[in-house]
Every structure is written in structure tokens, then in C-alpha cells.
Scaffold this active site. Structure first.
Site, short mmCIF file in Angstrom:
data_model
loop_
_atom_site.label_atom_id
_atom_site.label_comp_id
_atom_site.label_asym_id
_atom_site.label_seq_id
_atom_site.Cartn_x
_atom_site.Cartn_y
_atom_site.Cartn_z
N ARG A 324 0.84 -1.21 0.00
CA ARG A 324 0.00 0.00 0.00
C ARG A 324 0.87 1.25 0.00
NH1 ARG A 324 -5.45 1.88 0.81
NH2 ARG A 324 -6.27 -0.23 0.69
N GLU A 726 -9.49 6.01 7.34
CA GLU A 726 -8.06 6.27 7.19
C GLU A 726 -7.70 7.57 6.46
OE1 GLU A 726 -7.92 2.25 5.56
OE2 GLU A 726 -5.97 2.06 6.50
#
Lengths: 769, 491
Positions: A324, A726
């Protein structure tokens, strides 16, 4: 069933979704009536466990002598690796973590076993009296040393697009640099805790403060050699998770279950805060080396970047975290010719794990740093350079992993924030102010966020739910997601209430329970509402459709003509209360409960070629932050923050704003006061809130304004919303860029080599370097 | 050893607990013995505030409320007091207290685990400010909530709640009833006689304290327990006997004399700081940064001094001000400058039969220029990497008198004798300040640890002297504290 978000004829105005509903547990929270695992009334005979920790970063474990501990008051057992009935390794993906250290220890804080005693304090006292004979071996404690030694938990990954070498060669300007960004302790207010109760016929009930009950179930079954169906895991709520209770909670539950198995008694394991710091993994610290070439406008023409993730002693989730990070190096910018090398370094410290953003922040920050430096090298405003590099709409819109950016809203979003925050005017005022002040300097930065939503492990993007309507018309919903404070349960109840046309208060949520919805994914990757909210909505929809069919049959109309709203059900012939209908339907043997299942469409991703569409959509936002630094001491303060963030059509604006503010402040902590320090021997020296400083009330900026971008998700997502857990965390990169702006202003030479976190000492170092 | 009964008032009723070991904490007793699990353990060291509860004691005919950390509070120490936990605020009909209702309405809870602690800190503010008709400003809320950590919300909604409480219908405690009950309790304690050799001794008079100290030299002496509490929770110490001096009436006062004030060893940090800030208002921000409110409410100035930690913040101040410490024992008393009290890392001259009795702090003199500087990673509720306090008497451009106290730079709190010598009797000029800064950087050999490196500490010591110089020259805008909330708000 991936039904589209159709507006079903017969659905009236939606009274719950879109409203700033109070958190479903808020009244219980403030009354002290909300139950966490450690508050569950203890079953008679419950014992307490405490972990035995290695004090050595790496060594041969020659012997474990529990005699003194066993002789202490209240102590019942010492449980070690030899007591594990089945696989001695945790059921992790990489399958590389011993449940209890056996022949070697790999970090200071590694758990060698647990002591079980009548009381918590007896167990903790005794755990320190277990004698460990460890022959120290050389340890790798530095991430750059790990790269040099090729000490990796997983093989390196390289992503390339275009011709970065040529891009660099033809660029009129080049910068090379390096950067270190520290990790972060989750500091969930409720520490890790698990409570294992042996039931009849080798069945088990586990209370766990976990973001992933199904994984706890899987791990406990695996360690004890049981079928998954013999283990039931329950979690009503966590006192915070932030990623720290994704895999880490499984360790605690397995240790408690092994202790319960050996003592044949219920065993609770609640980690002392210091042990929690010492044992569990944190956000991955990263080190970076880069070379970037750019034109006169600051547009990046070529980039070569090395990301070294400090993964700690085992793989845990480091593969997907590092992936990621690679996926988010671009942040909001088109990188035409780029090479990214990602090292997943093995060091002898805690095994770093999921933490809000999951590598995304570590990917983005280095690019934001480069853009700030490029601007200063060219004498341009960093915001202009950022804008120059933004993804285009029609062209320059393909990510380095070959996913087109189709839903880009950053051009108008940044323009609006720039206006609302008076960026240009303040830029000029700050320059004036700085010229007139000898000791303090102010800095300003506006940075965007583009964050990919979906688990990169595609199979995780599924969810199930159960909706039960009882004969009195009350509704209970259960789904695979967990509540850690984010308000998931509240949003799910809102969605279900509207789907059934009943007041919000009629819908109750029950604890997350592997015996209700099986095989649920972790509540992570910001996807809790997207997945579980949809699944619950589908479950409720099936009930409504059945009830509509029942009414249609009785009233001789089409089911679409039956309207469910405000606790009333209306057909062409008659109106009745929801309660009346439910009772009638039950007596007519209509099924009043249903399941729902959802899987995210469109996503696919090839791990071998690192290309595809790992994300269903992107969430966007931008923050404009002003700071001040003290050039005598390096102390610093965040003064003003303006945020414009994209949550699509908000299901609950109060909860979403809560996530944005909380995420921002947590990100600010990561980049300013939260410093993890390991000693030269690899012991974590900052292992309590006395030494590890998360933001406190005084750190909240005096000016802190949040606005929501007023556009629904362009992809078909529940209620038109976007994930929010997030993405706002990374808005705090604006704090760090503003600090570097202030450092550069103070130095006068445009340089700002500042490692994160920007403690007073690091800022002073940057001023003097 | 005989264990005495703990008696306190909760929800209008008398609670009696027997057989409680002297080192058991109030939090343990609440959660384990009373099944009151609303109060949470977040850190076990008084740093996160999840365990905050409110105590009240009679004070001049009314109740004095204090939010404190239950996790490091010895259960026996609340004997004779009134206690509120988060479970005790809602009305009999379930209606929430304004402290609770405001949090709900402001969306001030997310995971909810810190929430009971915030509720109790808010309740303390409610009793101490709202009920007295004082407004809760943003600054007050930030100050008084700095000992409560929240990891979810980013605090804004909680600060909003603090300000919103006053706007909700007022809820009063039945103070007269509680006062009567506390009086009865006190009477009962008097009648039960002086504490003998029980495992937890909390004498109420000085001669009694000194006798017990002499008779039980191995008993652990405690005051507010804000450090000793950690010896229990983190170092797992157990005590055969505890001698608690916080109930000794002679030591619970601040006495005002012509040339000094005398702060008794049982005076809380909160009260000691009020007394000190009355005379030297510029110290208020420094005091607000000393730990969090629950620690200041429980801890004592005498305890901070006796504890002798090199990173305690009150000692550099007291040393710079020329404070003296008075030690008491059955053999008599002795008095010395505070810096002479320390002999090494957490070592003092205190004899096994002595206790710290009073801290004597000289009153300000004409021409005193005093500044207290603290460098830490977090602004509020943090331990100093470096603490520097400079008190200079500037008369006619000359430094006629100077005291410099420093923390975080040596094994004990210290006086910067060399830097003082550079300045004493000299004209106060930029050169003199630079010379003093250089002397400060050279004078100590600080260590590198998780708070800061040795090099940073040494450099900053000198830079703070530079700041002191600038402040004496009338510069404002040279300290981050100069940014006030209203100034940063956009038009």
C-alpha cells in the site's frame, strides 16, 4: 448479491441516513455502562495471565526456569511452548511467528510464555521472576543495516513505469535526498485483552478486543487443534483499534486460550500498558532514498525511489502494508516515469503491523517532501508545484500500477480550500511576519490526499449481515464488522432503519460474534461501512420485499406500491403501523429475518505484475495548516487548520467529522510528538504515556475547521458515501510540510532536512544542519 | 498486620471496606471488589486519565472537589472522603448529568474508553467552576483536561462539551448532607483513636506522624502517591506498612510570613501552585504544564521535593527562588537550601526518622525578573527534557542577585552555580547573557535518553538563557505561548 443502489419505488424520505445521529453507545459510554472485555463479569474460577518477556533483542533461549514464579502466592501455572497442543506457530499468512519463543528470541519483548495466577498482580509479579537464560546474538536494529545485510521478512518488490532513467537524464533540474520517518504506537486507550472460557465438549468462548473476530477464531482453533466451529469469538466493542487490534489481538487470545486449556479454567489476559508497548507491533518506520528530476515548473519528469520498511522480526501484515505504501507514493500526482523499490526489512524489534493508513501515509509523505523541496529549489510556491503535478482528468490519469483515476475531484477541491483558507493572502502575511520576528517563524502548507479504498487482498472485500425482526416490531442487526469507536454500528443501524422505514431507535445492534456471521473480514481498510453497511442493507431489503409482497397480496397491488416510512406501512387500500404488519406477517408465516451478503465489484489485482484495479474508488481531501516554530529550541505548535474532505454523501456527518478530526490529530501526533526510541540494545525505551506522547487537549489548534465536499461517491457505494476511517490521517502531512516551510524560512536557504517526527530536537537539528 | 477499615461516602451512602492490603489501588478496589467497572485502566501510571474519579473533602464549610487518578491512588487514602465515579452521576430516573449530556450532544465519545475519565474531569470542573458561577473558557477546558488522553476524537468535541455544560439545566449535589456524613465519619475516626501499628497509618496530627515515623522507620512514607503509585503498578512493590502524611492538619496549610511562605508537605500541587502564582503570576503557564490536573490535585509539593527526581519540575523553580526545606523528626527539625537536600540520584539527606515538613519560599523582591522554561516533546502533561528557571534581581542594570535552577541535566535537580557566578554583580548586557549561556552549556554533563540527546540539552540550556535576555529587554513574540487562541482565529 451485488444489487445496485437502486431507489426502490415506495421508499419515502430517509429520516436516519444523512443525519448527525448520536453514536449508538454514547449514552452508555458517558454513564460508564458500556462494557469492554475487561468489564465482562468474571465467571467463577477465572484466573489471570501475564506474559513472560525476553529482555534480549536476539539470542539463543537456553533455558526457562519457572521455579521461583511457581512458588509465589496465587500462582497456578506457567505455560510455555511445550504446552501448545497443535501447531506452535501462529496461523499468520507468512506462518513465521512462534506462539511462544522456543529456541531463539527475536526481539526484546517477545513472549516466551505466560504465568497464570489468581489475581492480575500476582501473575504480573511472578512473570518477572521466571528466569530466562538467553545467549545474546548479534541483532539487526537499524533499517538501513537490514537493507545492507539483505535481512528481509519478504522479498523486495519493484514497480516500474515508463523510463525513469531517461526522465531523470533529460530533466533540467534534479534533487537527491534521503528521509527517515518514525513509527507510531497505536495507543488505543483500552489495552489488548482476551478472555478465554472453556465450555463443554471442547468448545470455547473467547471475548476478544479485536478488529477481526474471525481471525481470532481461526488462530485459537489452529493453536488448540480444534475445528473453527468449536470456537466462538465475541466482541461488543473495542476501546480503540486503529489497526493495532487486527492481527495483534489474536496473539493475546491464543495465549489466554492456551493458559485456559492447561489450567482448565477461564483465563483472562489483560496486558499492562508497558507490556502492550513492548510486545505488540506498531506503525512501520520507513527510510527513503530518492532521486527526482523535474522541469522549470516543478513537474516531475523522472523518479527513482527506494522505500525501506522496518517490519520488525516477522512478516505479519508487512507485505500488504509495504504494497500500500508503493500504491500511494503517487498520492495525488501523476508520475510518468518512475521506479519504486520496496524493501521489507527484518529487524529485531516488535513486528510492525496495521495502523490507520496501512502504509499509505509512509508512501505519500516522501513525495510530498520532494514536492516541497522542488518548489523551494525553484523559488516557487509549493502549492503551485503540487497543482502542476496533480493527476489530470482526461490525460495524465493513469497510476503507476496502471489503474485509471476516474473520480478525481482534487482540482476543484483544492481550489475551494485555497480560497476558503485564504492561502495566498496568508502566505504573504506570514512572509512579512517572519521578516519582522527574530525568534519565532511561521510556516504554511496545503497538501492533498488521494487514498485508495478496498482491501488490496481482494478476497477480503466481502461481508455478511443478519437482520432479525421480532414479533413486536423491534429490529436487531448483526454483521461481521466490529465497533472500535468509528461509529460503524450507528451507521449500519441508520441504513437498516431507513431500509425498513422504521425509526432509528427501533434498531439495535448486537455484539460481533463469529457464531452469527461467519468468516467476516477484518474491520479495516476504512471499509467497514462500505461492506457491512451494504450487507445489512441487503438483508433488510429482503425482509422489506417479503413484507411488501405480503401486503401487496392482501391489498391487491404491486409490491412497489407499498411504502415503508416513519414506522408506517402504506398500501393503496390501507395504512398500518410497522408493528401491526410485523405481527400479521408472522402469524401468516412470513420469514421476518434475513441474511445479506456483499462483495465489492470491479476490483482485481495481479500480484505478479503489480497492476490492475486494487481499489474500488478513491477518497480525497486536502488540508491547509499553519504552524509556528521556535528557533531557539525547535519547539513548535500547530496554529490553524482548514480541511476540506470528501466523504461522498455522508451517512452521518457528525461521525464523519469525528473521523476527520480524530484522524488528523492522530496524524499530527505521528509527525510531531510521538517518537519511538529504542536503545542501542534494541529495548523500546518509550513504553508508556509518560515517555510516549500522543496529542493532548493543548495540542488542538485554536483554529480547526472541517468542511465536507458536497458530492456523492461516483461509484455505486452504500448511500453514495465514501470510506472515512483512514484518509483524513494523511491530511496531517500538511503539518509536517508547514513545519518544513517554517524551517526553510528560518534558514533562509530553502533547505529543510527534517526527519519525522518533528520533535523540538529534530526541528532544532533541521535549523542547524 | 492489622488492617484498618476504609470508610467513604458514595451515592449518599457509607461504604466500608475491610482487609484491603495497603498497596491496593482505588482502581483495583472499585473494579474488583465493588464491581464498579465504569472506571477504566488505561495506563496504570496516572498519565491517561481513563481512571479519573472525583473526591471531596470538607473545606471551610463547603466541599472541595478534586479529580484524581484512581489507578495510582492507594485505596486507603480516601478514608473519610466522599467519592464519585462515572456510575454515580446520572439521576435516579437515568437522566444524565450535564457533564454527561454535554458530551453526548457534542459527539464527544467515539470508542468510549477514555470517556468515563473525561466525564469525571468535567464533573470536577462543573463543581469547581460552573456551580460557582464561573465560565468555562476554552483555555480553562484545555488546561483542566490536559491529564485526560483521547485517541479517537481529536478533543474538539470534548472541549465543546466542557463549554456547553453550563448551558444545561443545573444539577446540584446535596452538599449539606454529604458534609454531615463526612463530619460523622471524622468523628468516628477520632473516637477510634490514634492509629497504632496498622498496615496503613494516616495520622491527623504532627506529633503523631513523627512518633509513627520513628517507630516504623521501614514504613513507606507517602503523600499523594503520584510516583509511589507507579512503584506499585509498574514495579509491583508491596508494602508491609504505609505511613500517609496527607491527613496531618499542620502540614495541610500554606502559611504566609513577612519574607516567605511555608508550604506544608501535605499541600497539593494545585494549591501550592495557586499560592506561588499569587505572588508570581508569570509562573501560571509553567504550573499548568506540570503533569495533568488529576496528578496536581493528588500530588504534593513536598512529595515532589522528597522524591528527588532529577526531572521533577518544581525543584529547579524552588532552587532558583532560594527555597529552603524543613525536615522534621522526633529529634527536632533542621532547615537547608533545597539544593543541599540532594546527595545523588534520588538520594537525599533525609534520615529514617524524618519527614519533609515544609518548603519555605522567599517572597519576590523588588527588581526580580523570573522566568521558568520547560522543554518537552508535548506541551502539556509531559516530563521535561530540560527545565531551566532563572530568577535575577536586576537593579540599575546590574544583576545584584541571581538564582538558576535546572532539571534534566544531572542526577539531581541542581543549581547552576557557575552560570550564577558569571552573572552575579555584573552589568546585565547581551554579552553577560551570552557568557551565562556559555557557562550553562558547559556546566552540566547531561545524559542522552528517550527524551533528548545530551547535545540538545546542553545547547538548549544556553538558548534559554538567550531567551531570558530577550525577555528582560521587553521582546514579546519570542515564545510560542504568545500565540493566543483569538489571535490565530481567521477574520
Amino acid at each position: 448479491m451485488n444489487a445496485p443502489e437502486k431507489f426502490v419505488a415506495g421508499t419515502a424520505a430517509q429520516p436516519a441516513v444523512g443525519q448527525p445521529r448520536i453514536h449508538e453507545s454514547a449514552r452508555a459510554h458517558v454513564a460508564g455502562a458500556a462494557t469492554y472485555v475487561d468489564d465482562v463479569p468474571e465467571v467463577k474460577g477465572t484466573l489471570h495471565a501475564a506474559p513472560i518477556l525476553s529482555k534480549v533483542a536476539r539470542g539463543r533461549l537456553l533455558s526457562v526456569d519457572p521455579a521461583e514464579a511457581l512458588a509465589m502466592e496465587g500462582v497456578r501455572e506457567v505455560v510455555l511452548a511445550a504446552d501448545i497442543p497443535a501447531d506452535p506457530l501462529f496461523a499468520t499468512f507468512a506462518h513465521d511467528e512462534p506462539i511462544f519463543a522456543r529456541d531463539t528470541v527475536e526481539y526484546a519483548g517477545q513472549v516466551v510464555g505466560v504465568v497464570v495466577a489468581e489475581t492480575v498482580m500476582q501473575a504480573r509479579r511472578a512473570a518477572r521472576r521466571v528466569k530466562l537464560e538467553i545467549e545474546p546474538l548479534p541483532a539487526v536494529l537499524d533499517v538501513r543495516e537490514a537493507v545492507k545485510q539483505q535481512s528481509f521478512v519478504l522479498p523486495p518488490v519493484t514497480v516500474r513505469r515508463g523510463e525513469p532513467e531517461q526522465g531523470l537524464a533529460r530533466a533540467p533540474h534534479r534533487l537527491a535526498g534521503s528521509l527517515e520517518v518514525g513509527g507510531q504506537e497505536h495507543f488505543y486507550l483500552e489495552g489488548q485483552v482476551g478472555y478465554a472460557l472453556p465450555l463443554e465438549q471442547d468448545q470455547w468462548w473467547i471475548y476478544s478486543s479485536t478488529q477481526h473476530p474471525a481471525e481470532v477464531q481461526h488462530w485459537v482453533a489452529h493453536a488448540l487443534g480444534l475445528d473453527a466451529s468449536a470456537v466462538r469469538v465475541d466482541c461488543r466493542r473495542m476501546g480503540g483499534g486503529f489497526g493495532g487490534k487486527e492481527t495483534q489481538a489474536g496473539h493475546i487470545a491464543v495465549w489466554a486460550a492456551l493458559a485456559a486449556r492447561k489450567t482448565r479454567r477461564p483465563v483472562k489476559l489483560r496486558l499492562d500498558r508497558d507490556d502492550d508497548f513492548l510486545v505488540t507491533g506498531k506503525r512501520h518506520p520507513f527510510a527513503y532514498d530518492y532521486e527526482v528530476g523535474f522541469d522549470d515548473e516543478g513537474r516531475i519528469l523522472g523518479l527513482k525511489l527506494v522505500l525501506a520498511a522496518n517490519c520488525g522480526w516477522s512478516a505479519d501484515l508487512s507485505g500488504p502494508v509495504a504494497d500500500r505504501a508503493v500504491f500511494h507514493v503517487d498520492n495525488a500526482y501523476f508520475l510518468s516515469d518512475v521506479e519504486i523499490v520496496s524493501y521489507r526489512c527484518r529487524t529485531n524489534v516488535q513486528s510492525h503491523t496495521a495502523f490507520r493508513g496501512f502504509g499509505g501515509p509512509q508512501g505519500m509523505i516522501v513525495t510530498e517532501a520532494m514536492l516541497g523541496d522542488i518548489a523551494r529549489a525553484l523559488g516557487k510556491d509549493p502549492l503551485d508545484v503540487r497543482k502542476t503535478n496533480l493527476y489530470g482528468i482526461e490525460d495524465r490519469n493513469l497510476t503507476h500500477y496502471r489503474m485509471p483515476v476516474e473520480d478525481n475531484i482534487l482540482h476543484p477541491l483544492i481550489a475551494r480550500l485555497e480560497q476558503d483558507a485564504a492561502y495566498r493572502r496568508r502566505r504573504a502575511e506570514i512572509a512579512q511576519w517572519n521578516a519582522a520576528n527574530p525568534v519565532l517563524r511561521r510556516g504554511l502548507a496545503l497538501t492533498p490526499v488521494k487514498f485508495g479504498i478496498s482491501f488490496t487482498a481482494t478476497f477480503f472485500n466481502q461481508a455478511g449481515a443478519l437482520v432479525h425482526v421480532y414479533t413486536d416490531g423491534s429490529v436487531q442487526v448483526n454483521h461481521g464488522g466490529t465497533e472500535m469507536g468509528q461509529g460503524l454500528h450507528t451507521k449500519v443501524c441508520q441504513l437498516v432503519a431507513d431500509e425498513l422505514g422504521v425509526p432509528f431507535e427501533r434498531v439495535r445492534i448486537s455484539s460481533t460474534d463469529t457464531a452469527k456471521v461467519p468468516n467476516a473480514s477484518a474491520t479495516a481498510a476504512s471499509s467497514g461501512t462500505d461492506l457491512n453497511g451494504r450487507a445489512a442493507q441487503f438483508a433488510a431489503r429482503q425482509i422489506r420485499e417479503r413484507l411488501a409482497g405480503y401486503v401487496a397480496e392482501k391489498q391487491g397491488c404491486r409490491p412497489e406500491q407499498v411504502i415503508f416510512a416513519h414506522g408506517q406501512v402504506s398500501g393503496p387500500e390501507a395504512v398500518m403501523s410497522w408493528e401491526q404488519l410485523v405481527d400479521d406477517a408472522w402469524r401468516s408465516r412470513v420469514q421476518l429475518w434475513s441474511d445479506g451478503f456483499y462483495r465489492t465489484p470491479k476490483i482485481h489485482y495481479d500480484k505478479a505484475t503489480l497492476s490492475g484495479r486494487p481499489f474500488y474508488y478513491f477518497a480525497y481531501g486536502a488540508a491547509c495548516t499553519e504552524v509556528a516554530i521556535d528557533t531557539l529550541t525547535g519547539e513548535n505548535r500547530v496554529l490553524k487548520v482548514d480541511i476540506l474532505h470528501d466523504v461522498g454523501h455522508s451517512i452521518n456527518p457528525a461521525l464523519d467529522i469525528g473521523q476527520i478530526e480524530g484522524g488528523f490529530i492522530q496524524g499530527m501526533g505521528w509527525l510531531t510528538t510521538e517518537q519511538l526510541v529504542w536503545t542501542g540494545q534494541g529495548e523500546l525505551a518509550t513504553h508508556a504515556p509518560s515517555t510516549y506522547k500522543i496529542p493532548a487537549t493543548g495540542d488542538v489548534p485554536g483554529h480547526f475547521r472541517i468542511a465536507l465536499w458536497p458530492e456523492p461517491n461516483r461509484e455505486d457505494n452504500v448511500g453514495g458515501s465514501k470510506a472515512v476511517g483512514e484518509p483524513p490521517f494523511m491530511l496531517a502531512i500538511s503539518v509536517w510540510e508547514a513545519l518544513r516551510d517554517a524551517v526553510a524560512a528560518a534558514r533562509g536557504d530553502g533547505r529543510a532536512k527534517l526527519d519525522a517526527p518533528a520533535t523540538a530536537e529534530n526541528v532544532l537539528k533541521a535549523l542547524r544542519a | 498486620m492489622e488492617s484498618r477499615t476504609i470508610r467513604f461516602i458514595r451515592r449518599g451512602e457509607l461504604v466500608s471496606l475491610t482487609n484491603v492490603a495497603p498497596e491496593r489501588t482505588l482502581l483495583e478496589v472499585l473494579r474488583e471488589d465493588l464491581s464498579a467497572t465504569g472506571t477504566k485502566e488505561g495506563c496504570g501510571e496516572g498519565d491517561c486519565g481513563a481512571c479519573t474519579v472525583v473526591l471531596a473533602e470538607p473545606h471551610q464549610g463547603t466541599l472541595k472537589y478534586r479529580a484524581i487518578n484512581a489507578c495510582i491512588r492507594l485505596a486507603h487514602s480516601i478514608d473519610g472522603m466522599a467519592l464519585w465515579t462515572v456510575e454515580d452521576l446520572a439521576g435516579a430516573d437515568g437522566s444524565l448529568h450535564p457533564a454527561q449530556e454535554a458530551l453526548v450532544q457534542s459527539h464527544g465519545s467515539q470508542c468510549g474508553f477514555c470517556t468515563p475519565g473525561f466525564v469525571m474531569s468535567l464533573f470536577g470542573m462543573y463543581q469547581n467552576h460552573v456551580c460557582r458561577g464561573e465560565p468555562v473558557t476554552r483555555e480553562l477546558a484545555q488546561e483542566e483536561l490536559s491529564g485526560n488522553l483521547c485517541r479517537c476524537t481529536g478533543y474538539r468535541p470534548i472541549l465543546d462539551a466542557a463549554q456547553a455544560m453550563a448551558g444545561l439545566p443545573r444539577v446540584q449535589q446535596d452538599e449539606q448532607a454529604i458534609l454531615r456524613q463526612l463530619e460523622e465519619l471524622a468523628l468516628r475516626q477520632e473516637q477510634s483513636g490514634a492509629p497504632g501499628g496498622s498496615s496503613y497509618m494516616a495520622p491527623r496530627a504532627l506529633p503523631e506522624l513523627l512518633r509513627l515515623r520513628a517507630e516504623h522507620p521501614r514504613a513507606q512514607v507517602v503523600a499523594g502517591c503520584t510516583d509511589v503509585g507507579l512503584w506499585v503498578t509498574k514495579m509491583h512493590q508491596q508494602f508491609a506498612q504505609v505511613l500517609d502524611l496527607t491527613q496531618v492538619r499542620e502540614l495541610r496549610q500554606v502559611e504566609h510570613y513577612d519574607h516567605h511562605i511555608a508550604i506544608g508537605a501535605a499541600v497539593s500541587l494545585t494549591e501550592a501552585f495557586v499560592a506561588l502564582a499569587e505572588q508570581r503570576p508569570q509562573l501560571k503557564p509553567f504550573f499548568d504544564r506540570f503533569a495533568g490536573l488529576p496528578v496536581r490535585n493528588a500530588g504534593t509539593l513536598g512529595g515532589n521535593v522528597a522524591n528527588g527526581s532529577p526531572i521533577g519540575d518544581s525543584m529547579p523553580l524552588l532552587i532558583a527562588l532560594g527555597a529552603h526545606v524543613v525536615l522534621l523528626g522526633v529529634r527536632g527539625y533542621r532547615e537547608m537550601p533545597l539544593e543541599d537536600f540532594y546527595t545523588g540520584y534520588r538520594q537525599t539527606v533525609l534520615a529514617p526518622d524524618e519527614v519533609v515538613g515544609w518548603i519555605k519560599v522567599p517572597r519576590p523582591v523588588e527588581g526580580e525578573f523570573l522566568r521558568a522554561y520547560k522543554i518537552s516533546k508535548r506541551y502539556d502533561d509531559d516530563i521535561s527534557a530540560v527545565c531551566l528557571v532563572v530568577a535575577a534581581r536586576l537593579v540599575g542594570g546590574v544583576v545584584t542577585q541571581v538564582g538558576i535552577g535546572a532539571g534534566g541535566v544531572a542526577a539531581t535537580p541542581v543549581r547552576a552555580l557557575q552560570a550564577e557566578a558569571v552573572l552575579r554583580g555584573q552589568p546585565w548586557t547581551a554579552d553577560a547573557a551570552q557568557a551565562a549561556a556559555a557557562a550553562l552549556r558547559e556546566e552540566f554533563r547531561p545524559i542522552s535518553d528517550m527524551r533528548a540527546s545530551a547535545a540538545y540539552r546542553a545547547e538548549v540550556l544556553g538558548n534559554l538563557m538567550q531567551r531570558f535576555w530577550l525577555e528582560t529587554q521587553g521582546h514579546e513574540r519570542i515564545n510560542l505561548e504568545s500565540f493566543r487562541l483569538e489571535e490565530v482565529a481567521l477574520p
